[in-house]
Design an enzyme around this catalytic site. Structure first.
Site, PDB file in Angstrom:
ATOM      1  N   CYS A 149     -11.647   2.959   4.678  1.00 50.19           N
ATOM      2  CA  CYS A 149     -10.545   3.503   3.881  1.00 50.19           C
ATOM      3  C   CYS A 149     -10.884   4.927   3.434  1.00 50.19           C
ATOM      4  CB  CYS A 149     -10.294   2.624   2.670  1.00 50.19           C
ATOM      5  SG  CYS A 149      -9.570   1.009   3.082  1.00 50.19           S
ATOM      6  N   HIS A 166      -7.488   5.399  -1.712  1.00 48.83           N
ATOM      7  CA  HIS A 166      -7.760   4.788  -3.013  1.00 48.83           C
ATOM      8  C   HIS A 166      -8.725   5.626  -3.838  1.00 48.83           C
ATOM      9  CE1 HIS A 166     -11.880   3.242  -2.115  1.00 48.83           C
ATOM     10  NE2 HIS A 166     -11.429   3.105  -0.873  1.00 48.83           N
TER      11      HIS A 166
END
Length: 523
Positions: free
Chosen positions: A429, A410
């Site tokens: 992440c 992301h």
């Protein structure tokens, strides 16, 4: 249109072919070794072998096999083969003696070039037996001849299987040693291990399974040359090379022509296309247990074999990127909500509003979260979502792929971290240094990409999910040394301590007096 009569004739013909094939196979497996004595004398020049018979040898071999069963890495497979084939010493007679193959000198002693130990493949024992067969006066009696032939056959079968497994699959199963390893990794099975019994040319087979990956050969060269990395001793450098060569032996490498790969210790993402990086960017990964480099490969102990991952470490995995979300809503994980969001809200009553975060209780949005006394709530009753916008923790876009760890790639509004050399700072992440560049590489110059650019530029955005036209494999991996495009071996800190865990397991296997059970346990 085939008539019933013709179909019946074809069926009968196929049945006859099958019976003929099975018969030939059975006869081949049970082939007569009536000339065993003659063959052995011809290869050894030792007169003792002239009287050898298949039946007498089979009785001795069966007994030796039963006695040595606990010393074999794959006793069931080996026992089944020789039982089904009349205890025929196919490896010894048809390959080792006939073709004068010196297993130890030609292969097993050379495993040090692979960072392994010859003891793992019983190199000394096999060499001693081969020398006895080369000396026409070393074996004095027929009983001794039978016993030594049985031992040569059995040790060769056991070590050849272990060697074949090591060269093609590595000696350690990553799934067994790492708590967060979700990459599909093929391990040896009965079919692959049985190949040594069915090859027409053992030497050709052993040569064919040598690792040939250019990356592997580059690390191997530095290992055998005694190379030294900057800031490391020769010993520590060698250990770096050894663990990464083991990783390169694992059968978990991408097979697609185009894929995305993230190397955790390098904090880098590459889009690979036909073996070349067509896009490279900095990334931030999850926080690790060894960021301060307290633990190294210089020393290790028994406790290093236990993998104790930090809660925020990015897992190793493989999956397929199937879609992107532009201007995503961040469903804040419960662990982050209870340890961070509620704590911030308790200290600043307007924290949630200022960061576009909605609070929920029992699934219903709370209209005035600033009126809640967050310092005294039951944290398990509340959940939080951050609306799209410039301050959203996921930035303007996230790339989705199925995985059991709920991680993804992301964007991020926290750009300053990309200027740091140590970028293990996320909750797990992978934050992208150039998310729009990745979108362009995956979508190309298409209308979908134009939509992505447009939506990412909006001031009051709504979340949009867009499917990839061509789903792209992704690999999140862990390599602490490799050869770059300029031919230089690059080294990176072992930020998660995974090198230490792997090296400790390799030492456990190689330092065992009898490594057979250790090898079997890592299949």
């Amino acid at each position: 249109m085939i008539s019933k009569h013709t179909s019946k004739k074809i069926t009968i013909a196929l049945l006859l072919i099958s019976i003929f094939t099975i018969t030939l196979t059975f006869q081949s497996c049970k082939k007569s070794r009536s000339d065993m004595g003659k063959q052995l004398f011809q290869e050894t020049k030792n007169k003792v072998f002239k009287s050898a018979t298949p039946d007498e040898f089979a009785a001795v071999f069966e007994k030796v096999l039963a006695e040595q069963k606990d010393n074999l890495a794959n006793p069931k497979l080996i026992t089944a083969f020789y039982t089904q084939n009349g205890f025929d010493p196919v490896l010894s007679i048809d390959h080792i003696l006939k073709n004068k193959i010196d297993l130890s000198s030609d292969y097993f002693y050379k495993v040090t070039q692979h960072g392994l130990e010859p003891e793992l493949f019983q190199a000394d024992e096999i060499e001693a037996l081969q020398k006895k067969f080369q000396d026409k006066k070393a074996i004095k009696t027929l009983d001794e001849a039978y016993h030594d032939l049985a031992m040569l056959e059995l040790l060769s079968a056991n070590s050849l299987i272990n060697y074949s497994n090591a060269m093609q699959f590595g000696i350690v199963s990553p799934r067994r040693i790492y708590a967060r390893y979700y990459t599909e990794t093929k391990r040896p099975d009965s079919a692959s291990m049985s190949q040594i019994f069915h090859t027409a040319d053992i030497k050709h087979y052993l040569d064919s399974i040598q690792p040939k990956d250019p990356q592997y050969l580059a690390l191997q060269k530095m290992l055998t040359d005694g190379g030294q990395a900057k800031g490391m001793t020769v010993k520590e450098t060698a250990r770096y090379l050894v663990v990464n060569m083991e990783r390169l032996r694992w059968k978990n490498k991408p097979t697609a022509s185009k894929f995305v790969v993230v190397n955790i210790p390098d904090y880098r993402l590459d889009v690979m296309d036909n073996g070349h990086s067509v896009l490279n960017m900095k990334v931030c990964v999850g926080e690790g247990r060894n960021i301060d480099k307290t633990n190294t490969l210089v020393e290790y102990d028994e406790s290093d074999k236990v993998d104790r991952p930090f809660s925020r470490e990015t897992p190793q995995l493989n999956s397929v990127i199937h879609s992107v979300q532009v201007n995503p809503v961040w469903n804040i994980p419960q662990s982050i909500a209870s340890k961070e969001i509620i704590v911030h809200a308790a200290n600043d009553r307007y924290y949630l509003a200022n960061n576009n975060i909605d609070a929920y209780k029992d699934g219903e949005v709370i209209e005035n979260p600033e009126t809640v006394d967050w310092s005294s709530v039951n944290k398990d009753e509340y959940s939080f979502k951050q609306r799209p916008g410039n301050d959203n923790a996921l930035g303007k876009i996230k790339f989705l792929f199925n995985n059991q760890s709920s991680v993804y790639l992301h964007d991020t509004p926290a750009k300053a971290a990309f200027d740091n050399s140590m970028r293990a700072v996320s909750h797990g992440c992978v934050r992208l240094g150039n998310p729009q560049g990745l979108a362009h590489e995956l979508f190309g110059n298409t209308s979908k990409y134009e939509t992505i650019v447009k939506d990412m530029g909006e001031d009051n955005p709504d979340p949009t999910t867009i499917a990839l036209p061509n789903k792209t494999p992704i690999y999140i991996t862990y390599m602490t040394c490799w050869e770059d495009e300029n031919g230089t071996i690059q080294f990176r800190p072992d930020v998660y301590g995974l090198d230490i865990v792997l090296y400790a397991h390799m030492q456990k296997i190689m330092n065992k007096k009898n490594p057979a059970d250790q090898l079997a346990g890592n299949l």
